[in-house]
Design a protein around this motif. Sequence first.
Motif, PDB file in Angstrom:
ATOM      1  N   GLY A 113      19.189 -70.558 -45.573  1.00 58.00           N
ATOM      2  CA  GLY A 113      19.824 -71.160 -44.408  1.00 58.00           C
ATOM      3  C   GLY A 113      20.787 -72.277 -44.693  1.00 58.00           C
ATOM      4  N   LYS A 114      21.129 -72.520 -45.967  1.00 51.97           N
ATOM      5  CA  LYS A 114      21.983 -73.656 -46.303  1.00 51.97           C
ATOM      6  C   LYS A 114      23.267 -73.251 -47.023  1.00 51.97           C
ATOM      7  CE  LYS A 114      18.208 -76.998 -46.417  1.00 51.97           C
ATOM      8  NZ  LYS A 114      17.442 -77.992 -47.212  1.00 51.97           N
ATOM      9  N   LEU A 115      23.650 -72.005 -46.907  1.00 48.88           N
ATOM     10  CA  LEU A 115      24.864 -71.543 -47.556  1.00 48.88           C
ATOM     11  C   LEU A 115      26.100 -72.019 -46.794  1.00 48.88           C
ATOM     12  CD1 LEU A 115      23.727 -67.888 -48.296  1.00 48.88           C
ATOM     13  CD2 LEU A 115      24.196 -69.640 -50.013  1.00 48.88           C
ATOM     14  N   SER A 116      27.146 -72.300 -47.535  1.00 49.98           N
ATOM     15  CA  SER A 116      28.404 -72.668 -46.886  1.00 49.98           C
ATOM     16  C   SER A 116      29.038 -71.423 -46.265  1.00 49.98           C
ATOM     17  CB  SER A 116      29.355 -73.303 -47.905  1.00 49.98           C
ATOM     18  OG  SER A 116      29.615 -72.399 -48.959  1.00 49.98           O
ATOM     19  N   ALA A 117      29.970 -71.643 -45.365  1.00 43.53           N
ATOM     20  CA  ALA A 117      30.636 -70.530 -44.692  1.00 43.53           C
ATOM     21  C   ALA A 117      31.579 -69.812 -45.651  1.00 43.53           C
ATOM     22  CB  ALA A 117      31.423 -71.058 -43.496  1.00 43.53           C
ATOM     23  N   LEU A 118      31.839 -68.563 -45.351  1.00 41.46           N
ATOM     24  CA  LEU A 118      32.842 -67.827 -46.121  1.00 41.46           C
ATOM     25  C   LEU A 118      34.208 -68.472 -45.940  1.00 41.46           C
ATOM     26  CD1 LEU A 118      31.987 -64.081 -45.371  1.00 41.46           C
ATOM     27  CD2 LEU A 118      31.962 -65.167 -47.624  1.00 41.46           C
ATOM     28  N   PRO A 119      35.045 -68.453 -46.973  1.00 40.61           N
ATOM     29  CA  PRO A 119      36.434 -68.887 -46.788  1.00 40.61           C
ATOM     30  C   PRO A 119      37.082 -68.113 -45.645  1.00 40.61           C
ATOM     31  CG  PRO A 119      35.952 -68.624 -49.119  1.00 40.61           C
ATOM     32  CD  PRO A 119      34.751 -68.096 -48.377  1.00 40.61           C
ATOM     33  N   ASP A 120      37.969 -68.765 -44.907  1.00 38.15           N
ATOM     34  CA  ASP A 120      38.529 -68.182 -43.685  1.00 38.15           C
ATOM     35  C   ASP A 120      39.210 -66.843 -43.905  1.00 38.15           C
ATOM     36  OD1 ASP A 120      37.637 -70.321 -42.214  1.00 38.15           O
ATOM     37  OD2 ASP A 120      39.533 -71.425 -42.336  1.00 38.15           O
ATOM     38  N   ASN A 121      39.811 -66.655 -45.080  1.00 42.88           N
ATOM     39  CA  ASN A 121      40.570 -65.414 -45.288  1.00 42.88           C
ATOM     40  C   ASN A 121      39.741 -64.312 -45.945  1.00 42.88           C
ATOM     41  OD1 ASN A 121      40.350 -66.694 -47.717  1.00 42.88           O
ATOM     42  ND2 ASN A 121      42.558 -66.867 -48.109  1.00 42.88           N
ATOM     43  N   ALA A 122      38.425 -64.504 -46.041  1.00 41.26           N
ATOM     44  CA  ALA A 122      37.556 -63.451 -46.583  1.00 41.26           C
ATOM     45  C   ALA A 122      37.068 -62.560 -45.450  1.00 41.26           C
ATOM     46  CB  ALA A 122      36.374 -64.081 -47.307  1.00 41.26           C
ATOM     47  N   VAL A 123      37.008 -61.276 -45.708  1.00 41.36           N
ATOM     48  CA  VAL A 123      36.531 -60.316 -44.703  1.00 41.36           C
ATOM     49  C   VAL A 123      35.034 -60.109 -44.910  1.00 41.36           C
ATOM     50  CG1 VAL A 123      36.729 -57.975 -43.791  1.00 41.36           C
ATOM     51  CG2 VAL A 123      38.764 -59.156 -44.671  1.00 41.36           C
ATOM     52  N   PRO A 124      34.187 -60.499 -43.962  1.00 40.86           N
ATOM     53  CA  PRO A 124      32.741 -60.416 -44.175  1.00 40.86           C
ATOM     54  C   PRO A 124      32.238 -58.985 -44.256  1.00 40.86           C
ATOM     55  CG  PRO A 124      33.227 -61.080 -41.924  1.00 40.86           C
ATOM     56  CD  PRO A 124      34.536 -61.096 -42.655  1.00 40.86           C
TER      57      PRO A 124
ATOM     58  N   GLN B 176      35.146 -51.131 -57.645  1.00 38.78           N
ATOM     59  CA  GLN B 176      35.857 -50.624 -56.467  1.00 38.78           C
ATOM     60  C   GLN B 176      36.102 -49.115 -56.580  1.00 38.78           C
ATOM     61  OE1 GLN B 176      39.966 -50.685 -56.396  1.00 38.78           O
ATOM     62  NE2 GLN B 176      40.192 -51.504 -54.305  1.00 38.78           N
ATOM     63  N   GLU B 177      36.516 -48.668 -57.757  1.00 37.25           N
ATOM     64  CA  GLU B 177      36.780 -47.245 -57.962  1.00 37.25           C
ATOM     65  C   GLU B 177      35.515 -46.400 -57.801  1.00 37.25           C
ATOM     66  OE1 GLU B 177      38.621 -46.861 -61.756  1.00 37.25           O
ATOM     67  OE2 GLU B 177      40.450 -47.906 -61.156  1.00 37.25           O
ATOM     68  N   ALA B 178      34.362 -47.002 -58.120  1.00 33.20           N
ATOM     69  CA  ALA B 178      33.090 -46.286 -57.985  1.00 33.20           C
ATOM     70  C   ALA B 178      32.605 -46.233 -56.538  1.00 33.20           C
ATOM     71  CB  ALA B 178      32.028 -46.946 -58.858  1.00 33.20           C
ATOM     72  N   GLY B 179      33.288 -46.967 -55.648  1.00 33.39           N
ATOM     73  CA  GLY B 179      32.885 -46.973 -54.245  1.00 33.39           C
ATOM     74  C   GLY B 179      32.218 -48.255 -53.796  1.00 33.39           C
ATOM     75  N   GLY B 180      32.303 -49.322 -54.608  1.00 28.47           N
ATOM     76  CA  GLY B 180      31.713 -50.598 -54.236  1.00 28.47           C
ATOM     77  C   GLY B 180      32.354 -51.175 -52.995  1.00 28.47           C
ATOM     78  N   ALA B 181      31.580 -51.977 -52.249  1.00 27.48           N
ATOM     79  CA  ALA B 181      32.035 -52.467 -50.955  1.00 27.48           C
ATOM     80  C   ALA B 181      32.454 -53.924 -50.947  1.00 27.48           C
ATOM     81  CB  ALA B 181      30.919 -52.273 -49.918  1.00 27.48           C
ATOM     82  N   ALA B 182      31.770 -54.776 -51.745  1.00 25.36           N
ATOM     83  CA  ALA B 182      31.978 -56.213 -51.563  1.00 25.36           C
ATOM     84  C   ALA B 182      31.638 -57.012 -52.808  1.00 25.36           C
ATOM     85  CB  ALA B 182      31.122 -56.714 -50.391  1.00 25.36           C
ATOM     86  N   LEU B 183      32.128 -58.238 -52.837  1.00 21.38           N
ATOM     87  CA  LEU B 183      31.707 -59.248 -53.811  1.00 21.38           C
ATOM     88  C   LEU B 183      30.844 -60.273 -53.093  1.00 21.38           C
ATOM     89  CD1 LEU B 183      34.949 -60.207 -55.810  1.00 21.38           C
ATOM     90  CD2 LEU B 183      33.295 -58.408 -56.301  1.00 21.38           C
ATOM     91  N   GLU B 184      29.847 -60.802 -53.795  1.00 16.47           N
ATOM     92  CA  GLU B 184      29.084 -61.922 -53.264  1.00 16.47           C
ATOM     93  C   GLU B 184      29.929 -63.177 -53.481  1.00 16.47           C
ATOM     94  OE1 GLU B 184      24.557 -61.960 -53.413  1.00 16.47           O
ATOM     95  OE2 GLU B 184      25.112 -63.465 -54.910  1.00 16.47           O
ATOM     96  N   VAL B 185      30.643 -63.565 -52.459  1.00 18.53           N
ATOM     97  CA  VAL B 185      31.598 -64.671 -52.552  1.00 18.53           C
ATOM     98  C   VAL B 185      30.884 -66.010 -52.490  1.00 18.53           C
ATOM     99  CG1 VAL B 185      33.499 -65.813 -51.324  1.00 18.53           C
ATOM    100  CG2 VAL B 185      33.572 -63.336 -51.737  1.00 18.53           C
TER     101      VAL B 185
ATOM    102  N   ALA C 274      33.693 -69.995 -54.942  1.00 14.00           N
ATOM    103  CA  ALA C 274      33.692 -69.155 -53.742  1.00 14.00           C
ATOM    104  C   ALA C 274      35.122 -68.805 -53.334  1.00 14.00           C
ATOM    105  CB  ALA C 274      32.963 -69.858 -52.599  1.00 14.00           C
ATOM    106  N   PHE C 275      36.022 -69.768 -53.381  1.00 13.87           N
ATOM    107  CA  PHE C 275      37.417 -69.486 -53.036  1.00 13.87           C
ATOM    108  C   PHE C 275      38.045 -68.518 -54.037  1.00 13.87           C
ATOM    109  CE2 PHE C 275      37.056 -73.248 -50.310  1.00 13.87           C
ATOM    110  CZ  PHE C 275      37.755 -72.815 -49.182  1.00 13.87           C
ATOM    111  N   THR C 276      37.718 -68.680 -55.322  1.00 15.42           N
ATOM    112  CA  THR C 276      38.244 -67.771 -56.337  1.00 15.42           C
ATOM    113  C   THR C 276      37.731 -66.352 -56.103  1.00 15.42           C
ATOM    114  OG1 THR C 276      38.403 -69.541 -57.975  1.00 15.42           O
ATOM    115  CG2 THR C 276      38.344 -67.282 -58.809  1.00 15.42           C
TER     116      THR C 276
END
Length: 285
Positions: A260-271, A210-219, A229-231
């Motif tokens: 095409g078979k991935l589960s949805a992101l947890p509801d409280n994750a920001v895509p 994050q400090e280096a400027g990273g944007a996201a985790l592959e949840v 995924a929830f963790t």
Amino acid sequence: MNVCYDLHTHTTASDGTLPPSVLVARAVAAGVDVLAVTDHDTTEGLLEASTAAKGSGICLVTGVEISVTWSGQVVHIVGLGFDPENKTLQAGLAELRRFRGWRAEEIGRRLEKHGISGAYEGAKGYSNGHLISRTHFARFLVEQGYAPDMRKVFKQFLTQGKPGHVAGEWADLGKAVGWIHGAGGEAVIAHPARYGMTRTKLRRLIGEFQEAGGAALEVVSGSHSRDEAFTMAKHSRDFSLRASVGSDYHGPETPWADLGKLSALPDNAVPIWRGWPDLAVSIPA
């Protein structure tokens, strides 16, 4: 309307088994709407993928998966939505590929000393001839009967302490994120649950990322359980990072990580794709 994203896939440009055009066609058939081709340390497959995507109805996002050494461990950073013509990014990737070339030869030499002859040429035969990975050695070793499947062959021959192991000397975390940023893209920690880190060590990695400027985790990942995924979603929120999704698809031989078979992101994750209108960079012809 639900949009299907898969932002982590591989082709024959690295260690996947499908050419980029075939991967795109398979993704279209699987109902993927937004696809990123993220080959290891190369963007070689992007032009073919882009050509195949035109008129297919799928949106192609530029991608790459960069090998990084962090705290004595190999981690992978996915880059998305960058300019593939960026010279600094391409120079960094070229340096990683040069190391990959030497490493492949050294793996071959070490396996030869262990009594396995022809491993380098065998692995090369499974590759595109430009980038030879441990996966290509594993396929050769399985074919030759040294192990019954890919997972066992890695454990017996290609991991630390085994005959064909060669320690990686990959990119610095900050440099890898910087290459992606400098090319106008966003950086994602690939499949973070797969590294087997303690919670403390993983959060230290995420903090430095994050400090280096990273944007996201592959949840959501083809190698993550639903609980993982929830963790990972919680870690992303704690560090104000967004969440990505990717199958880490390598070919039809790995049906547990299919398109095409991935589960949805947890509801409280920001895509990660929130606010993406300008992110899908076209690839020059």
